[in-house]
Design a protein around this motif. Structure first.
Motif, PDB file in Angstrom:
ATOM      1  N   GLN A 141       0.867  -1.167   0.000  1.00 58.68           N
ATOM      2  CA  GLN A 141       0.000   0.000   0.000  1.00 58.68           C
ATOM      3  C   GLN A 141       0.909   1.224   0.000  1.00 58.68           C
ATOM      4  O   GLN A 141       2.011   1.184   0.541  1.00 58.68           O
ATOM      5  N   GLU A 142       0.422   2.303  -0.572  1.00 55.59           N
ATOM      6  CA  GLU A 142       1.233   3.515  -0.605  1.00 55.59           C
ATOM      7  C   GLU A 142       1.015   4.303   0.683  1.00 55.59           C
ATOM      8  O   GLU A 142      -0.016   4.926   0.868  1.00 55.59           O
ATOM      9  N   LEU A 143       1.990   4.225   1.592  1.00 58.35           N
ATOM     10  CA  LEU A 143       1.926   4.965   2.850  1.00 58.35           C
ATOM     11  C   LEU A 143       2.736   6.259   2.738  1.00 58.35           C
ATOM     12  O   LEU A 143       2.479   7.218   3.449  1.00 58.35           O
ATOM     13  N   ILE A 144       3.732   6.245   1.860  1.00 60.58           N
ATOM     14  CA  ILE A 144       4.591   7.404   1.635  1.00 60.58           C
ATOM     15  C   ILE A 144       4.557   7.670   0.132  1.00 60.58           C
ATOM     16  O   ILE A 144       4.802   6.768  -0.665  1.00 60.58           O
ATOM     17  N   THR A 145       4.243   8.901  -0.241  1.00 58.77           N
ATOM     18  CA  THR A 145       4.069   9.228  -1.653  1.00 58.77           C
ATOM     19  C   THR A 145       5.353   9.775  -2.275  1.00 58.77           C
ATOM     20  O   THR A 145       6.294  10.136  -1.569  1.00 58.77           O
ATOM     21  N   GLN A 146       5.334   9.863  -3.598  1.00 59.92           N
ATOM     22  CA  GLN A 146       6.442  10.464  -4.339  1.00 59.92           C
ATOM     23  C   GLN A 146       6.604  11.928  -3.897  1.00 59.92           C
ATOM     24  O   GLN A 146       7.720  12.428  -3.799  1.00 59.92           O
ATOM     25  N   GLN A 147       5.479  12.585  -3.620  1.00 58.90           N
ATOM     26  CA  GLN A 147       5.514  13.983  -3.148  1.00 58.90           C
ATOM     27  C   GLN A 147       6.255  14.091  -1.810  1.00 58.90           C
ATOM     28  O   GLN A 147       6.957  15.067  -1.563  1.00 58.90           O
ATOM     29  N   ASP A 148       6.101  13.076  -0.955  1.00 58.50           N
ATOM     30  CA  ASP A 148       6.820  13.063   0.324  1.00 58.50           C
ATOM     31  C   ASP A 148       8.329  13.043   0.075  1.00 58.50           C
ATOM     32  O   ASP A 148       9.086  13.712   0.781  1.00 58.50           O
ATOM     33  N   LEU A 149       8.758  12.280  -0.920  1.00 55.97           N
ATOM     34  CA  LEU A 149      10.188  12.182  -1.221  1.00 55.97           C
ATOM     35  C   LEU A 149      10.732  13.536  -1.684  1.00 55.97           C
ATOM     36  O   LEU A 149      11.849  13.913  -1.332  1.00 55.97           O
ATOM     37  N   ILE A 150       9.930  14.259  -2.433  1.00 53.77           N
ATOM     38  CA  ILE A 150      10.340  15.593  -2.880  1.00 53.77           C
ATOM     39  C   ILE A 150      10.349  16.550  -1.687  1.00 53.77           C
ATOM     40  O   ILE A 150      11.308  17.289  -1.477  1.00 53.77           O
ATOM     41  N   TYR A 151       9.285  16.511  -0.892  1.00 54.48           N
ATOM     42  CA  TYR A 151       9.175  17.387   0.278  1.00 54.48           C
ATOM     43  C   TYR A 151      10.348  17.208   1.239  1.00 54.48           C
ATOM     44  O   TYR A 151      10.900  18.173   1.762  1.00 54.48           O
ATOM     45  N   TYR A 152      10.732  15.961   1.473  1.00 48.36           N
ATOM     46  CA  TYR A 152      11.831  15.676   2.403  1.00 48.36           C
ATOM     47  C   TYR A 152      13.203  15.701   1.724  1.00 48.36           C
ATOM     48  O   TYR A 152      14.193  15.254   2.299  1.00 48.36           O
ATOM     49  N   ARG A 153      13.230  16.207   0.488  1.00 47.41           N
ATOM     50  CA  ARG A 153      14.475  16.425  -0.256  1.00 47.41           C
ATOM     51  C   ARG A 153      15.299  15.142  -0.404  1.00 47.41           C
ATOM     52  O   ARG A 153      16.513  15.139  -0.238  1.00 47.41           O
ATOM     53  N   LEU A 154      14.604  14.048  -0.697  1.00 53.14           N
ATOM     54  CA  LEU A 154      15.265  12.765  -0.939  1.00 53.14           C
ATOM     55  C   LEU A 154      15.514  12.540  -2.431  1.00 53.14           C
ATOM     56  O   LEU A 154      16.205  11.611  -2.816  1.00 53.14           O
ATOM     57  N   VAL A 155      14.920  13.395  -3.251  1.00 49.85           N
ATOM     58  CA  VAL A 155      15.170  13.410  -4.694  1.00 49.85           C
ATOM     59  C   VAL A 155      15.278  14.868  -5.135  1.00 49.85           C
ATOM     60  O   VAL A 155      14.694  15.751  -4.509  1.00 49.85           O
ATOM     61  N   GLY A 156      16.067  15.097  -6.170  1.00 48.25           N
ATOM     62  CA  GLY A 156      16.172  16.442  -6.730  1.00 48.25           C
ATOM     63  C   GLY A 156      16.852  17.464  -5.844  1.00 48.25           C
ATOM     64  O   GLY A 156      16.588  18.655  -5.959  1.00 48.25           O
ATOM     65  N   ASP A 157      17.720  17.032  -4.959  1.00 53.71           N
ATOM     66  CA  ASP A 157      18.422  17.933  -4.050  1.00 53.71           C
ATOM     67  C   ASP A 157      19.899  17.536  -4.052  1.00 53.71           C
ATOM     68  O   ASP A 157      20.209  16.342  -4.153  1.00 53.71           O
ATOM     69  N   PRO A 158      20.812  18.503  -3.923  1.00 55.70           N
ATOM     70  CA  PRO A 158      22.240  18.146  -3.935  1.00 55.70           C
ATOM     71  C   PRO A 158      22.644  17.129  -2.857  1.00 55.70           C
ATOM     72  O   PRO A 158      23.580  16.364  -3.049  1.00 55.70           O
ATOM     73  N   ASN A 159      21.942  17.101  -1.730  1.00 55.49           N
ATOM     74  CA  ASN A 159      22.265  16.176  -0.637  1.00 55.49           C
ATOM     75  C   ASN A 159      21.340  14.962  -0.582  1.00 55.49           C
ATOM     76  O   ASN A 159      21.332  14.225   0.403  1.00 55.49           O
ATOM     77  N   ALA A 160      20.552  14.756  -1.646  1.00 57.40           N
ATOM     78  CA  ALA A 160      19.551  13.683  -1.650  1.00 57.40           C
ATOM     79  C   ALA A 160      20.186  12.298  -1.476  1.00 57.40           C
ATOM     80  O   ALA A 160      19.678  11.473  -0.716  1.00 57.40           O
ATOM     81  N   LYS A 161      21.292  12.039  -2.154  1.00 60.38           N
ATOM     82  CA  LYS A 161      21.920  10.715  -2.074  1.00 60.38           C
ATOM     83  C   LYS A 161      22.342  10.402  -0.641  1.00 60.38           C
ATOM     84  O   LYS A 161      22.080   9.311  -0.131  1.00 60.38           O
TER      85      LYS A 161
END
Length: 191
Positions: A122-142
């Motif tokens: 089930q989707e408990l955490i969305t793709q938007q959450d990953l963007i919000y928490y800077r886990l993608v598309g951010d210099p420190n994401a990795k």
């Protein structure tokens, strides 16, 4: 002399050196994939092991290790998964990464924390959450994804795979948010 921890499940590793490292840490049987091109005979062994005793997949925390894990999941879905953070699987000189370089206590900890991935998540955490928490598309994401994988015991993934991994392990929103708060607090301390 202290008695070794016994593992009921059969542990799937990449090669002979991994088997040696596992046997230094625990009393267990292993199946070696001998690299990322897993043949059908090895898959059949893993299927039988899963039926009879259960399986823990314990591959290196790198791209080939993840490829092996993915191949096995597709054919043998109900395996447990053990993960080692990259820094605990590094050779002393830091050049190579693999289960064979881990200390016995880190191998035991990873095996104790092994768990099953949910195939129909089930989707408990969305793709938007990953963007919000800077886990993608951010210099420190990795770096954040590496820390998140360690904290949640789900291993490292790239940005594309993180969402899927969070779903497969059914990571609760609460656990995810707590881990992210811890990561951001550590970042503030280190600034």
């Amino acid at each position: 002399m202290e008695e070794k921890m016994k593992i009921k499940e059969i542990i799937v590793v990449e090669g002979k050196d991994d088997t040696v490292a596992i046997k230094r840490a625990v009393e267990a049987d292993t199946i070696e994939t001998n690299g990322s091109a897993i043949d059908e005979k090895t898959i059949e062994q893993i299927k039988l092991a899963a039926e009879v005793r259960g399986v823990i997949i314990f591959t290196d925390p790198d791209f080939p290790g993840e490829k092996i894990r993915k191949t096995i999941i597709e054919k043998v879905p109900n395996c447990k998964h053990a993960f080692l953070p990259k820094e605990l699987a590094k050779q002393k000189n830091g050049k190579k990464i693999g289960v064979e370089h881990a200390k016995p206590e880190h191998i035991r900890k990873a095996l104790k924390e092994a768990h099953v991935m949910d195939i129909e998540p089930q989707e408990l955490i969305t793709q938007q959450d990953l963007i919000y928490y800077r886990l993608v598309g951010d210099p420190n994401a990795k770096t954040r994804r590496e820390k998140l994988g360690d904290l949640l015991k789900i291993g490292y993934t790239n940005g594309k795979q993180l969402h899927k991994r969070l779903q497969m392990f059914q990571i609760s929103r609460e656990s995810f948010v707590q881990a992210m708060e811890q990561i951001f607090q550590e970042e503030q301390i280190n600034e």
